[in-house]
Design an enzyme around this catalytic site. Structure first.
Site, PDB file in Angstrom:
ATOM      1  N   ALA A 144     -53.271 -87.630 -76.362  1.00 56.99           N
ATOM      2  CA  ALA A 144     -52.447 -86.809 -75.872  1.00 56.99           C
ATOM      3  C   ALA A 144     -52.861 -85.731 -76.107  1.00 56.99           C
ATOM      4  O   ALA A 144     -52.125 -84.617 -75.714  1.00 56.99           O
ATOM      5  CB  ALA A 144     -51.074 -87.181 -77.059  1.00 56.99           C
ATOM      6  N   ARG A 152     -29.307 -96.805 -90.986  1.00 59.71           N
ATOM      7  CA  ARG A 152     -28.014 -96.745 -91.713  1.00 59.71           C
ATOM      8  C   ARG A 152     -28.075 -97.331 -92.781  1.00 59.71           C
ATOM      9  O   ARG A 152     -27.661 -97.220 -93.822  1.00 59.71           O
ATOM     10  CB  ARG A 152     -27.146 -97.766 -90.802  1.00 59.71           C
ATOM     11  N   LYS A 172     -31.794 -99.530 -72.314  1.00 54.45           N
ATOM     12  CA  LYS A 172     -31.340-100.047 -71.247  1.00 54.45           C
ATOM     13  C   LYS A 172     -29.881 -99.784 -70.586  1.00 54.45           C
ATOM     14  O   LYS A 172     -29.692 -99.304 -69.666  1.00 54.45           O
ATOM     15  CB  LYS A 172     -31.964-101.195 -70.718  1.00 54.45           C
ATOM     16  N   GLU A 211     -39.595 -96.107 -70.523  1.00 51.71           N
ATOM     17  CA  GLU A 211     -40.315 -96.973 -70.095  1.00 51.71           C
ATOM     18  C   GLU A 211     -40.138 -98.351 -70.983  1.00 51.71           C
ATOM     19  O   GLU A 211     -39.910 -99.461 -70.389  1.00 51.71           O
ATOM     20  CB  GLU A 211     -41.728 -96.858 -70.528  1.00 51.71           C
ATOM     21  N   GLY A 214     -36.190-112.022 -82.868  1.00 53.01           N
ATOM     22  CA  GLY A 214     -35.973-110.688 -82.845  1.00 53.01           C
ATOM     23  C   GLY A 214     -35.986-110.244 -81.084  1.00 53.01           C
ATOM     24  O   GLY A 214     -35.892-109.137 -80.764  1.00 53.01           O
ATOM     25  N   GLU A 235     -30.585-109.670 -77.735  1.00 52.25           N
ATOM     26  CA  GLU A 235     -29.901-108.559 -78.059  1.00 52.25           C
ATOM     27  C   GLU A 235     -28.818-108.969 -79.121  1.00 52.25           C
ATOM     28  O   GLU A 235     -28.657-109.859 -79.519  1.00 52.25           O
ATOM     29  CB  GLU A 235     -29.033-108.405 -76.542  1.00 52.25           C
ATOM     30  N   LYS A 244     -31.452-103.776 -66.645  1.00 54.19           N
ATOM     31  CA  LYS A 244     -32.969-103.418 -66.355  1.00 54.19           C
ATOM     32  C   LYS A 244     -33.119-103.254 -64.616  1.00 54.19           C
ATOM     33  O   LYS A 244     -33.531-102.397 -64.179  1.00 54.19           O
ATOM     34  CB  LYS A 244     -33.719-104.398 -66.780  1.00 54.19           C
ATOM     35  N   GLY A 289     -39.692-107.877 -78.265  1.00 54.98           N
ATOM     36  CA  GLY A 289     -40.425-107.893 -79.648  1.00 54.98           C
ATOM     37  C   GLY A 289     -40.877-106.533 -80.166  1.00 54.98           C
ATOM     38  O   GLY A 289     -41.068-105.652 -79.126  1.00 54.98           O
TER      39      GLY A 289
HETATM   40  N1  HSE Z   1     -32.985-108.993 -75.023  1.00 53.90           N
HETATM   41  C1  HSE Z   1     -34.136-108.485 -74.399  1.00 53.90           C
HETATM   42  C2  HSE Z   1     -34.967-109.506 -73.698  1.00 53.90           C
HETATM   43  C3  HSE Z   1     -34.970-107.675 -75.115  1.00 53.90           C
HETATM   44  O1  HSE Z   1     -34.600-110.870 -74.087  1.00 53.90           O
HETATM   45  O2  HSE Z   1     -35.561-109.654 -72.908  1.00 53.90           O
HETATM   46  C4  HSE Z   1     -35.763-106.785 -74.330  1.00 53.90           C
HETATM   47  O3  HSE Z   1     -34.882-106.066 -73.633  1.00 53.90           O
END
Ligand code: HSE
Length: 436
Positions: free
Chosen positions: A33, A45, A105, A129, A187, A190, A205, A302
């Site tokens: 950079a 939070r 997104k 991105e 993880g 959503e 997306k 991830g």
């Molecule tokens: N929930 C989304 C997926 C996470 O499973 O692709 C990344 O945007």
């Protein structure tokens, strides 16, 4: 040069991953950079929640406006998700002359037109991105790497959770709910997993990809969106038998009369690279007129894969902090006054091939009746499978593959097929693309 101070909004999976990557790779990032990137403040939070990252030396605040209002912060990274508070905070940061990096997104797909217009007025960058396909730099590819091409179509596995589920259904014969729970634990899913399995996340997306591929405004409300919840083990097995795999695809195709914009399960020939993208991995095929078909593959979700994209955006923004706004890459790849208002085609006008699953009475003439209706609508059959009835059952599954046809003809045929007395359940269709 002095470090650039940034503020993070959100310390969940992506926020935590971003802290870790910035800390671990700080030296390399500064070499790229031209300046160090220093996390000045983070908003969360729940400051007492256990974290995947070390927050030593970083000020933690519980009011996001303490980040947005901080005059020392030059770049705000919005990693909280959702569209209400996130929109206010992003617009608030822009109004205060700050650049924004976001992984959100839904925010870009729904409010991007407004956000980019405001950012252009204020001469700041909004980089996104991480919003599409996690760690794959597909935004950079479309905006910059393929800038010499007229993009003809793109097709992608752009929801990791959906792909993880379909892969486990095929490879392990596991059921849907069990695999979804695992994706949530890891993880990938959503906050509201119906966004994953009903195709909404992929539609967000695809909206973004189509805008930067074709130079059209973001049109989330016009994306045809269908999820994977009706795909059964039976479909997965029949597809395999016919030489195909079922993938959940986002497809955007330029035609002479407009743009096809659709998210749905899709049979893809098993030999295609896209058919072999498994688990949480994402992949996008982009067909440009000059380059031909190109494929981009990588982890679509991830902590650190997504952080990889967030940090790349931070580096990009830092590199062009002092550039005149008109010399920066336009938000949606094309100059804002050069966006084209091309029509989005209705599904009835889409042309594709189909896999059809019917449940019918096992008696003479049923196959002929169905075939007659397909012939009446000028739908050519490519393959048929009919199995023996299961013990104790009189109904059998009847599977068809058709050649390409306009969806309106298939709709008409299915309405007539469903009305046959021998047809015992609503027919199920899965679109089929050879991606040639
Ligand atoms: N929930 C989304 C997926 C996470 O499973 O692709 C990344 O945007």
């Amino acid at each position: 040069m002095k470090p650039v101070k940034i503020g993070l909004l959100g310390l969940g999976t992506v926020g935590g991953g971003t802290v870790n990557v910035l800390r671990r790779n700080g030296g390399e990032i500064a070499r790229r950079a031209g300046r160090a990137i220093e996390i000045a403040r983070v908003f969360t939070r729940n400051p007492d929640k256990p974290r995947i990252c070390d927050l030593d030396g970083i000020e933690v605040v519980t009011d996001p406006w303490q980040v947005v209002n901080d005059p020392d912060i030059a770049i705000v990274a919005e990693l909280i998700g959702g569209t209400d508070i996130a929109r206010e905070l992003v617009l608030g940061a822009i109004d205060r002359g700050k650049h924004v990096v976001t992984a959100n997104k839904a925010l870009i797909a729904l409010h991007g037109n407004e956000i980019f217009a405001r950012a252009s007025e204020k001469g700041v960058m909004v980089a996104f991105e991480a919003a599409v396909a996690g760690g794959i730099p597909i935004i950079k590819v479309l905006r910059e790497g393929l800038a010499g091409n007229r993009i003809e179509w793109l097709a992608g596995i752009i929801n990791g959770t959906g792909n993880f589920i379909l892969t486990a259904m095929r490879d392990q014969g596991r059921d849907f709910a069990d695999v979804l729970a695992e994706a949530q634990r890891l993880g990938y899913a959503e906050a509201d997993p119906t966004f994953d399995v009903e195709g909404v996340d992929a539609a967000h997306k695809l909206t973004i990809l189509a805008a930067i591929a074709f130079g059209i405004p973001l049109r989330f409300d016009q994306v045809y969106t269908e999820g994977i919840t009706r795909v059964t083990q039976e479909d997965v097995r029949y597809a395999e038998e016919l030489g195909y795999r079922i993938k959940h695809l986002g497809i955007a195709r330029r035609r002479a009369d407009g743009i096809e914009l659709r998210v749905h399960p899709c049979l893809v020939p098993a030999r295609r690279l896209l058919a072999n993208v498994d688990g949480v991995m994402n992949a996008v095929v982009v067909k440009g007129d000059a380059v031909g078909p190109t494929l981009y593959y990588g982890p679509g979700a991830g902590a650190e894969p997504t952080a990889s994209a967030v940090v790349a955006d931070l580096v990009d923004v830092v590199r062009t902090l002092t550039a005149d706004p008109e010399n920066r890459v336009p938000h949606l790849a094309f100059q804002p006054d050069a966006l084209a208002d091309l029509p989005i085609l209705p599904m009835a006008a889409v042309e594709t091939a189909y896999y059809l699953r019917l449940r019918v009475a096992d008696r003479p003439g049923v196959l002929a009746d169905v075939a007659r209706i397909l012939a009446d609508e000028a739908i050519s059959i490519e393959a048929v499978i009919q199995k023996e009835p299961r013990p104790g059952q009189t109904d059998v599954p009847l599977i068809f593959l058709t050649h390409r046809v306009q969806e309106r003809a298939l709709d008409a045929a299915l309405a007539r097929i469903e009305a046959l007395e021998a047809v015992k359940a609503a027919p199920y269709r899965i679109r089929l693309e050879t991606l040639e």
